[in-house]
Design an enzyme around this catalytic site. Structure first.
Site, PDB file in Angstrom:
ATOM      1  N   HIS A   1       8.390  80.375  13.819  1.00 18.10           N
ATOM      2  CA  HIS A   1       8.250  78.825  13.596  1.00 18.10           C
ATOM      3  C   HIS A   1       9.035  78.539  12.480  1.00 18.10           C
ATOM      4  O   HIS A   1       9.365  79.082  11.466  1.00 18.10           O
ATOM      5  CB  HIS A   1       7.018  78.372  13.660  1.00 18.10           C
ATOM      6  CG  HIS A   1       6.036  78.869  12.448  1.00 18.10           C
ATOM      7  ND1 HIS A   1       5.998  78.226  11.393  1.00 18.10           N
ATOM      8  CD2 HIS A   1       5.292  79.880  12.360  1.00 18.10           C
ATOM      9  CE1 HIS A   1       5.215  78.898  10.644  1.00 18.10           C
ATOM     10  NE2 HIS A   1       4.722  79.983  11.135  1.00 18.10           N
TER      11      HIS A   1
ATOM     12  N   HIS B   1       8.955  89.997   4.974  1.00 19.54           N
ATOM     13  CA  HIS B   1       8.611  88.885   4.703  1.00 19.54           C
ATOM     14  C   HIS B   1       7.677  88.263   3.761  1.00 19.54           C
ATOM     15  O   HIS B   1       8.176  87.275   3.287  1.00 19.54           O
ATOM     16  CB  HIS B   1       7.463  88.776   6.240  1.00 19.54           C
ATOM     17  CG  HIS B   1       7.132  87.600   6.406  1.00 19.54           C
ATOM     18  ND1 HIS B   1       7.670  86.913   7.505  1.00 19.54           N
ATOM     19  CD2 HIS B   1       6.107  86.837   6.098  1.00 19.54           C
ATOM     20  CE1 HIS B   1       7.135  85.627   7.644  1.00 19.54           C
ATOM     21  NE2 HIS B   1       6.028  85.422   6.731  1.00 19.54           N
TER      22      HIS B   1
ATOM     23  N   HIS C   1       8.640  85.433   0.696  1.00 16.36           N
ATOM     24  CA  HIS C   1       7.906  84.439   0.230  1.00 16.36           C
ATOM     25  C   HIS C   1       7.857  84.616  -1.262  1.00 16.36           C
ATOM     26  O   HIS C   1       7.706  83.425  -1.976  1.00 16.36           O
ATOM     27  CB  HIS C   1       6.480  84.407   0.790  1.00 16.36           C
ATOM     28  CG  HIS C   1       6.212  83.904   2.292  1.00 16.36           C
ATOM     29  ND1 HIS C   1       6.669  82.817   2.625  1.00 16.36           N
ATOM     30  CD2 HIS C   1       5.700  84.498   3.339  1.00 16.36           C
ATOM     31  CE1 HIS C   1       6.605  82.339   3.654  1.00 16.36           C
ATOM     32  NE2 HIS C   1       5.758  83.278   4.375  1.00 16.36           N
TER      33      HIS C   1
ATOM     34  N   ASP D   1       7.538  79.462   6.435  1.00 14.51           N
ATOM     35  CA  ASP D   1       8.529  80.477   6.677  1.00 14.51           C
ATOM     36  C   ASP D   1       9.973  79.541   6.555  1.00 14.51           C
ATOM     37  O   ASP D   1      10.947  80.606   6.266  1.00 14.51           O
ATOM     38  CB  ASP D   1       8.596  80.733   8.405  1.00 14.51           C
ATOM     39  CG  ASP D   1       7.420  81.972   8.460  1.00 14.51           C
ATOM     40  OD1 ASP D   1       6.659  82.140   7.563  1.00 14.51           O
ATOM     41  OD2 ASP D   1       7.331  82.385   9.867  1.00 14.51           O
TER      42      ASP D   1
ATOM     43  N   ALA E   1       7.826  64.592   3.078  1.00 15.86           N
ATOM     44  CA  ALA E   1       8.801  63.621   2.374  1.00 15.86           C
ATOM     45  C   ALA E   1       8.513  63.237   1.134  1.00 15.86           C
ATOM     46  O   ALA E   1       7.407  62.896   0.724  1.00 15.86           O
ATOM     47  CB  ALA E   1       8.651  62.390   3.462  1.00 15.86           C
TER      48      ALA E   1
END
Length: 612
Positions: free
Chosen positions: A11, A132, A136, A338, A426
């Protein structure tokens, strides 16, 4: 040297371009495809990054993917074997995808990349794979302002790790320890997201926003039956209550019996049970994060902490860790999920694989997270002219004064300026703005602009130099990743009115002199606005403060429910025309809704966005 980082196929696919260690461009695929949380190969995001850098794919020195698919496949196989035969249906569902595509991901990636660059696969740059949680951790530490820091990564699951601890020093990241699947704080939170009727990997922030309406009456039950939490913050889940390891749902019948009935159906009425469940799992999550923070500080003996992974988007837990934890300061990657791992993978190649030195940037190296596409005033004018859209073009100071006046008059403004933000928030580039002093603005913006649930809180964008005047917080919070309480001097006495209300009814009570950004527990998810990173937005708030005495605005993302944040002027205009926003500001162009040609309500536009 140019390094392209990619995340995809789970995702929030994204791409990032790092040039000589500097983050040059980054964007999520969803902003271009208009499919929220788009998991597909980020071809459009990659094209943008290359265009921003003025290069072709053939000019890239290294391409890096954000995780290692073979290790993830190993985890899937071991999990299915451990739960056999109960995981057969899930196994049969997932295996064709793995065998046809993901297992040979290197070939798939090279094919997709060659199609972008219109170059033969053998001419492609070298393709690397990071782990992974390494991606991060790199996204959290390398852009941070710290020379030395602990790094805590918490998410659903990568290959095996669900929580990991690292020590960052200079240009190196050293792994210390990890908690492994199926024991996952992120998946525990997602299980409650699912059970309360929200969408996994999308609705977790709704659960966090719903928590203050409830009471944590299930906290002890969670700790007794679902989670074996140790004093040091490490934990194990009781997998008898969960179905995500072997099935196609997050929870099972035992979970339903434990909490008094089946999960809430999506879009059904939210009851007190869902509010209390939200409050309970939020309280448990905060307790886990606080214990982990204390342990990491004690073990590594460092003053600073960096956070990444989806759990790091829990701004309430972050706020408590900052206020109550042992660290002098905390820095969280704004694209903590992600999408940000694409950035971390690229930085990991530059600093660790290629061993280039790192000099921490003042503030941080994210440039305010304004890393996406931008459009010049001439490009905006060309779009408006081509479509004969009525507008008024103003110089900067006249524009700011006009917009401040409209906001003070309780008008809702779509604000489209400069480079688009990277990450889920935002931050004053693709925002919808309102007056935080207005008691009606919270419900108006939720129901008539965003078309979303009434309980959802809004964030204040406050001048960085004035944040402590209004909130129990000092220091920067530029990415809306810290929740802090409104100062008591700005609160109102709610008295018996508040005490007699439960659940959503609490919305009716005005709690402060900035009611539109004050949550029912007197908290706010604050964004500090800095002249150095967004001088235009800072100037608007300054002028609004000069006119009203209030140095902040409501800032919410420029989209409707289920829609990705707008990317282009066309996206912004379309959203503007299909909602009840009053004005749209595209660069220096002001568009008034009442001056636009009447548009028939196009329900097909809204229905294309799957509800989150």
């Amino acid at each position: 040297m140019d390094i392209l980082g990619i995340s995809a196929f789970y995702h929030d696919s994204a791409a990032c371009l790092v040039r000589d260690g500097r983050i040059l461009a980054a964007a999520q695929e969803e902003r271009f495809s208009r499919k929220k949380h788009d998991a597909g190969f980020p071809a459009l995001a990659i094209r943008f990054c290359l265009q921003k850098a003025g290069i072709s794919l053939a000019d890239i020195d290294h391409i890096v993917f954000y995780d290692k698919p073979l290790i993830k496949f190993e985890r899937l196989l071991e999990t299915y074997l451990a739960y056999a035969p109960s995981g057969l249906r899930s196994f049969l569902t997932s295996m064709p995808v793995w065998l046809n595509e993901k297992l040979d991901l290197k070939r798939l990636l090279r094919q997709e990349l060659a199609a972008i660059g219109t170059i033969p696969e053998q001419k492609l740059p070298p393709l690397l794979f990071a782990e992974h949680h390494q991606s991060h951790a790199a996204s959290a530490f390398f852009p941070s302002p710290f020379e030395r820091a602990a790094v805590l990564c918490m998410d659903g699951v990568g290959e095996w790790a669900t929580t990991s601890v690292w020590l960052g020093e200079g240009n190196r990241l050293t792994p210390k320890w990890e908690i492994r699947f199926p024991h996952s704080l992120g998946l525990l939170y997602s299980a409650f997201t699912y059970f309360t009727g929200f969408k996994v990997n999308s609705g977790e922030y709704k659960l966090m926003g719903l928590a203050p309406y409830g009471e944590p009456i299930f906290k002890d039950l969670i700790l007794e039956r679902l989670l074996d939490l140790k004093e040091d913050g490490t934990f194990r889940l009781n997998m008898r209550y969960f179905n995500y390891a072997q099935g196609l749902t997050m929870t099972n019948r035992r979970f339903e019996r434990l909490f008094g009935g089946p999960r809430r159906r999506p879009e059904a009425e939210i009851t007190q049970r869902e509010m209390d469940l939200a409050a309970s799992i939020q309280a448990v999550t905060e307790e886990v994060v606080l214990r982990l923070g204390r342990t990491v500080h004690q073990e590594l003996g460092v003053a600073h902490l960096c956070l990444a992974g989806g759990v790091a988007l829990n701004c309430v837990a972050n706020g408590r860790l900052l206020r109550e934890g042992p660290f002098e300061s905390i820095w969280t990657q704004p694209a903590a999920g992600d999408a940000g791992a694409a950035l971390g993978a690229a930085l990991s190649v530059w600093h660790q694989y290629l061993d280039h030195p790192r000099i921490p940037a003042a503030g941080d190296a994210m440039h305010g997270a304004y890393l996406g596409p931008e459009f010049s005033d001439d490009e905006i004018a060309a779009f408006l002219d081509a479509s004969s859209i009525p507008n008024q073009r103003l110089d900067d100071e006249t524009l700011m004064t006009r917009v401040a006046e409209l906001l003070a008059d309780e008008k809702v403004i779509g604000w489209f300026q400069g480079p688009m933000e990277f990450g889920p928030r935002a931050l004053g580039a693709r925002s919808i703005l309102g007056d935080p002093r207005s008691p009606r603005m919270q419900s108006v913006m939720n129901l008539k602009i965003k078309y979303r649930e009434s309980f959802r809180p809004f964030a204040p964008a406050v001048l960085a130099e004035r944040v402590s005047d209004y909130f129990e917080h000092s220091g920067p919070s530029p990415y809306m990743l810290i929740t802090a309480a409104v100062q008591p001097s700005w609160r109102l006495d709610t008295g018996a009115d508040d005490a007699s209300l439960f659940g959503i009814d609490k919305l009716r009570v005005q709690r402060s002199q900035i009611p539109a950004v004050t949550h029912v527990d007197h908290s706010a998810r604050i964004q500090t606005v800095h002249r150095e990173t967004n001088p235009r937005f800072h100037r608007l708030i300054e002028i609004f403060a000069e006119r009203t005495g209030c140095p902040m605005l409501i800032n919410t993302s420029f989209n409707v429910r289920g829609e990705p944040i707008v990317c282009t002027p066309e996206d912004a205009f379309r959203c503007f025309m299909h909602t009840e926003m009053d004005y749209l500001v595209l660069g220096n162009h002001v568009l008034a809704k009442h001056e636009q040609r009447p548009t028939a309500r196009d329900d097909a536009w809204l229905s294309q966005f799957e509800l989150d």
